[in-house]
Design an enzyme around this catalytic site. Structure first.
Site, PDB file in Angstrom:
ATOM      1  N   THR A  78       2.222  -2.583   4.371  1.00  0.00           N
ATOM      2  CA  THR A  78       2.429  -1.143   4.301  1.00  0.00           C
ATOM      3  C   THR A  78       3.754  -0.845   3.616  1.00  0.00           C
ATOM      4  O   THR A  78       4.645  -1.687   3.577  1.00  0.00           O
ATOM      5  CB  THR A  78       2.469  -0.507   5.712  1.00  0.00           C
ATOM      6  OG1 THR A  78       3.559  -1.061   6.432  1.00  0.00           O
ATOM      7  CG2 THR A  78       1.183  -0.712   6.446  1.00  0.00           C
ATOM      8  N   ASP A  79       3.884   0.360   3.110  1.00  0.00           N
ATOM      9  CA  ASP A  79       5.135   0.799   2.514  1.00  0.00           C
ATOM     10  C   ASP A  79       6.167   1.002   3.616  1.00  0.00           C
ATOM     11  O   ASP A  79       7.274   0.527   3.559  1.00  0.00           O
ATOM     12  CB  ASP A  79       4.904   2.083   1.725  1.00  0.00           C
ATOM     13  CG  ASP A  79       6.186   2.657   1.156  1.00  0.00           C
ATOM     14  OD1 ASP A  79       7.221   1.979   1.204  1.00  0.00           O
ATOM     15  OD2 ASP A  79       6.157   3.770   0.655  1.00  0.00           O
ATOM     16  N   TYR A  80       5.798   1.697   4.629  1.00  0.00           N
ATOM     17  CA  TYR A  80       6.679   2.023   5.737  1.00  0.00           C
ATOM     18  C   TYR A  80       5.765   2.297   6.904  1.00  0.00           C
ATOM     19  O   TYR A  80       4.642   2.744   6.725  1.00  0.00           O
ATOM     20  CB  TYR A  80       7.520   3.253   5.390  1.00  0.00           C
ATOM     21  CG  TYR A  80       8.523   3.622   6.450  1.00  0.00           C
ATOM     22  CD1 TYR A  80       9.650   2.848   6.651  1.00  0.00           C
ATOM     23  CD2 TYR A  80       8.335   4.744   7.239  1.00  0.00           C
ATOM     24  CE1 TYR A  80      10.585   3.179   7.621  1.00  0.00           C
ATOM     25  CE2 TYR A  80       9.265   5.086   8.206  1.00  0.00           C
ATOM     26  CZ  TYR A  80      10.387   4.305   8.386  1.00  0.00           C
ATOM     27  OH  TYR A  80      11.299   4.625   9.340  1.00  0.00           O
TER      28      TYR A  80
ATOM     29  N   SER B 138       0.842  -1.188   0.000  1.00  0.00           N
ATOM     30  CA  SER B 138       0.000   0.000   0.000  1.00  0.00           C
ATOM     31  C   SER B 138       0.881   1.244   0.000  1.00  0.00           C
ATOM     32  O   SER B 138       2.012   1.222   0.474  1.00  0.00           O
ATOM     33  CB  SER B 138      -0.934   0.001   1.214  1.00  0.00           C
ATOM     34  OG  SER B 138      -0.195  -0.044   2.417  1.00  0.00           O
TER      35      SER B 138
ATOM     36  N   LEU C 295       5.155  -3.025   7.492  1.00  0.00           N
ATOM     37  CA  LEU C 295       6.570  -3.126   7.170  1.00  0.00           C
ATOM     38  C   LEU C 295       7.360  -2.231   8.102  1.00  0.00           C
ATOM     39  O   LEU C 295       7.051  -1.057   8.247  1.00  0.00           O
ATOM     40  CB  LEU C 295       6.793  -2.699   5.713  1.00  0.00           C
ATOM     41  CG  LEU C 295       8.208  -2.757   5.189  1.00  0.00           C
ATOM     42  CD1 LEU C 295       8.668  -4.196   5.082  1.00  0.00           C
ATOM     43  CD2 LEU C 295       8.289  -2.086   3.838  1.00  0.00           C
TER      44      LEU C 295
END
Length: 189
Positions: free
Chosen positions: A85-87, A52, A108
């Site tokens: 998640t991206d970060y 995402s 993530l």
């Protein structure tokens, strides 16, 4: 069975080069331009995982956007994989409980300062969302090469078998040579 997880990223509207932004667009433009590569990757490419986006779509964080992750990705396109998640920066604007309820399966790189775990274990909807997330992650793992018979019971590789055979043949030749030399030595005495 696939060798690796194919992951599409960053879903969706991420064009920030690492900066947090709010992307605004019409639904028509999103579907015709921005979503099209993702849709093709899911429907034709068989993507197993999706990351995402870190940004907001309109005023909603993409990693917790029910419309993007559940309605479009899973519902309309039939995506059965896992979403991460991206970060994850926790307290700044991300909440694992809200994300998991809206289609993100795991975070993530969790960092301190925020909710990076599901705190509300008494909520039935939270538990159902966690179970669905586990199912999504396990589905991808179980359908990957990680559990294929050649990985679970690989046997000895051909090069190792050849090495053993050659080593045994050389050892046998050496023993025969030594026996011949020994017999010759005994004959002279």
């Amino acid at each position: 069975i696939r060798d690796r997880y194919s992951t599409i990223k960053h879903f969706a509207m991420y064009d920030a080069n690492g900066k947090m932004v709010c992307a605004w667009s019409t639904e028509q433009a999103m579907r015709e331009i921005y979503f099209k590569p993702f849709e093709i990757a899911v429907k034709e490419g068989g993507a197993d995982a999706a990351m995402s986006a870190f940004n907001h779509v309109g005023n909603e964080y993409a990693g917790a956007c029910n419309e993007l992750l559940i309605n479009v990705l899973r519902g309309e396109w039939g995506f059965k994989g896992m979403v991460l998640t991206d970060y994850f920066m926790g307290g700044l604007y991300q909440d694992a409980d809200i994300q998991i309820r809206n289609g993100n399966d795991f975070c993530l790189s969790p960092m301190g300062g925020g909710t990076d775990v599901l705190d509300d274990q008494s909520s039935a909807t939270s538990i159902l969302a966690a179970r669905q997330a586990c199912k999504n992650i396990l589905y991808v793992t179980a359908n990957s090469r990680a559990y294929s018979s050649d990985v679970m019971n690989p046997g000895m590789p051909t090069w190792q078998i050849l090495t053993v055979v050659i080593s045994l043949a050389l050892a046998a030749l050496l023993v025969l040579w030594e026996l011949k030399k020994y017999k010759k030595y005994k004959a002279t005495k």
